[in-house]
Design an enzyme around this catalytic site. Sequence first.
Site, short mmCIF file in Angstrom:
data_model
loop_
_atom_site.label_atom_id
_atom_site.label_comp_id
_atom_site.label_asym_id
_atom_site.label_seq_id
_atom_site.Cartn_x
_atom_site.Cartn_y
_atom_site.Cartn_z
N ASN A 124 34.14 49.07 32.68
CA ASN A 124 34.05 49.29 31.10
C ASN A 124 33.03 49.36 29.89
OD1 ASN A 124 32.48 46.57 29.53
ND2 ASN A 124 34.15 45.44 31.27
N ASP A 182 32.75 39.33 40.07
CA ASP A 182 33.86 38.57 38.64
C ASP A 182 34.56 37.93 38.76
OD1 ASP A 182 32.68 41.26 36.88
OD2 ASP A 182 33.97 42.59 37.07
N ASN A 199 40.74 35.89 33.87
CA ASN A 199 42.17 37.25 34.18
C ASN A 199 42.70 36.39 35.43
OD1 ASN A 199 39.37 38.65 33.32
ND2 ASN A 199 40.93 38.55 32.25
N ARG A 219 38.97 44.87 41.07
CA ARG A 219 39.15 43.47 40.65
C ARG A 219 40.39 43.01 41.51
NH1 ARG A 219 37.69 41.14 35.63
NH2 ARG A 219 37.98 39.11 37.23
N ARG A 241 44.39 47.39 30.33
CA ARG A 241 44.51 46.85 31.18
C ARG A 241 45.49 46.42 31.20
NH1 ARG A 241 39.76 44.89 32.91
NH2 ARG A 241 37.87 46.23 32.49
N HIS A 264 39.88 43.80 26.42
CA HIS A 264 41.21 42.75 27.23
C HIS A 264 41.80 41.53 25.28
CE1 HIS A 264 40.50 41.79 31.48
NE2 HIS A 264 41.66 42.59 30.96
N ASP A 299 41.44 38.96 25.15
CA ASP A 299 39.83 38.05 23.99
C ASP A 299 39.12 38.34 23.50
OD1 ASP A 299 38.86 38.75 26.45
OD2 ASP A 299 39.10 36.96 27.87
N CYS A 358 36.11 34.50 28.55
CA CYS A 358 36.51 35.01 30.18
C CYS A 358 36.25 34.22 31.05
CB CYS A 358 35.71 36.23 29.99
SG CYS A 358 36.05 37.23 28.82
#
Length: 287
Positions: free
Chosen positions: A29, A77, A83, A102, A153, A182, A184, A278
């Site tokens: 990102n 991450d 997530n 991820r 995403r 995202h 959020d 997050c």
Amino acid sequence: MRGQPTNSAAQPRFLMCRPRYYAVSYSINPWMDPQDWAAQGSDLGEAAHREWAALHAALVDKGATIECVDPKPDLPDLVFTANAAIVLDGKALLSRFRHPERKPEEPVFADALQAQAGLDAVDTLPGDMIQEGAGDCIWDSYRGQFWMGCGHRSDRAAANVVADYFAVECVALELVDPSFYHLDTALCALPTGDVIYYPSAFSGEALRAIEERVEPAKRVALDNDEAAQFSANAVSFDHCLVLSSCTDAFRRKVEERGFTVLTTPLQAFLRSGGSACCLTLRLDHRS
């Protein structure tokens, strides 16, 4: 039921992951700069540990119970547990990540939710559908619905799957700014019905969907500076809003709605495009 906040005073439960292996080692990102992280790596790593511990302590001090996923090497991450899955009514719908960096997190989160979270069911998305957990699908207890981000995403079609699985409405909102990838990062639904959001992150259709469902008095629109501080990426419970930082004007707007604003700086995590929301996955939301 619309207009009746749920869980706002109950002891909340969260899933978190200590940042033992957290780093910005790749870029998926616009916030992520691996070279800049490498140049300051040891200092930033130490800052991440301090900041995460302060957030953890703030949540516990406010009455939260925290379950922790064991950190894993080469999964920097994993710390962003929002997530991991969408969780409601004791059921979890596991995420499926878009970026290969991820994807190895998926079985780790699946094992943690099955072993630690005390959930009744942990299920997977159909086929090869992409949906990146609660970070892209936010429960609105006041309206009894989910808001789901799509466009960067998560697949728009996932909204139908989420609605069917949890038997509640799921409103898809297209995100158009890659810095707010995202949901959020650009929207926070408070248990009072107020919705904090960054209008520039959304398509025109998405803004109309928000405006149709959220009356003007309950909209808290962020300006560019507030959005860049990740003021929408907040944790809300028991009339407290926990976030990394905010402007004085934003604090006043939230306090006028009956909330205490608690800031706990998370600058090391903003380098990955993440912040307080997050770093947490709420496990006890009920419809």
